[in-house]
Design an enzyme around this catalytic site. Sequence first.
Site, mmCIF file in Angstrom:
data_model
loop_
_atom_site.group_PDB
_atom_site.id
_atom_site.type_symbol
_atom_site.label_atom_id
_atom_site.label_comp_id
_atom_site.label_asym_id
_atom_site.label_seq_id
_atom_site.Cartn_x
_atom_site.Cartn_y
_atom_site.Cartn_z
ATOM 1 N N HIS A 72 -10.558 48.557 -13.364
ATOM 2 C CA HIS A 72 -10.841 47.941 -11.712
ATOM 3 C C HIS A 72 -9.301 48.371 -11.615
ATOM 4 C CE1 HIS A 72 -12.135 46.151 -8.667
ATOM 5 N NE2 HIS A 72 -11.254 45.974 -8.296
ATOM 6 N N CYS A 73 -9.319 49.207 -10.747
ATOM 7 C CA CYS A 73 -8.621 49.914 -10.287
ATOM 8 C C CYS A 73 -7.690 49.664 -8.746
ATOM 9 C CB CYS A 73 -8.502 51.875 -10.095
ATOM 10 S SG CYS A 73 -6.739 52.588 -9.684
ATOM 11 N N ILE A 74 -6.569 48.456 -8.660
ATOM 12 C CA ILE A 74 -6.455 48.048 -7.283
ATOM 13 C C ILE A 74 -6.222 48.946 -6.969
ATOM 14 C CG2 ILE A 74 -5.584 46.141 -7.831
ATOM 15 C CD1 ILE A 74 -2.820 47.223 -8.172
ATOM 16 N N ASN A 78 -11.479 49.563 -5.977
ATOM 17 C CA ASN A 78 -13.007 49.934 -6.959
ATOM 18 C C ASN A 78 -13.012 49.906 -8.596
ATOM 19 O OD1 ASN A 78 -15.836 50.423 -7.156
ATOM 20 N ND2 ASN A 78 -15.364 52.412 -6.563
#
Length: 223
Positions: A72-74, A78
């Site tokens: 999960h990429c901040i 997303n």
Amino acid sequence: MILWCYLMVVFTDPGSVPENWRHDAEDSRDPGSSSEEQGSAPRYCSRCQNGKPPRSHHCSVCNRCVLKMDHHCIWVVNCVGARNYKYFLLFLVYTFAETVLDTLVLLPNFIEFFQDESRHSSSPGDIAILFLAFVLNLAFALSLLCFIGMHTSLVTSNTTSIEVYERKKSVSWKYDLGWRRNLEQVFGTKKLFWFVPLYSTDDVHNIPAIRGLEFPTRSDAIV
């Protein structure tokens, strides 16, 4: 290209598990077969109350299972998964290229910072700002280079960030089809589409890994 790839990563669904999903071969499996024959990945998510396809994982941030979840990429708000991983990689590559270009353009100003003041072509304040911009771009470029190197290793071995530990425990990684086919599992078979955040219609229909529900495996894999 940076903006295009970024927007595609942000707004493309990484892949969610269809409601009441079950593997096509699930009903045909021998109930007495071993766990190695059936596959070691969990097939049911207790939090989603739904079947769990191979390589999918539950994201605590998105509160759902994501197909072939990488992380999960901040920065893109997303998850990065089966259907937007290619866009994420292209975003990294084009951002790296842009920071390298910025660094090269700012290099003369960096050199000027150490020269005698009488030879400066800009004010001390401007030179200091350009010096700082050079250092930040260089640091960002180096960090991106390390990140790209890591993901290049993952892509060529057909592994996600989450699967690294699992792959180390196996004698031969079952999803490793050879570096060329591994690349095609992410980027598609149409080379012209490799550098843009798009897939050809043929690849979407013919490569199950892009859809994220099924993945080809090696017949000689040893767990």
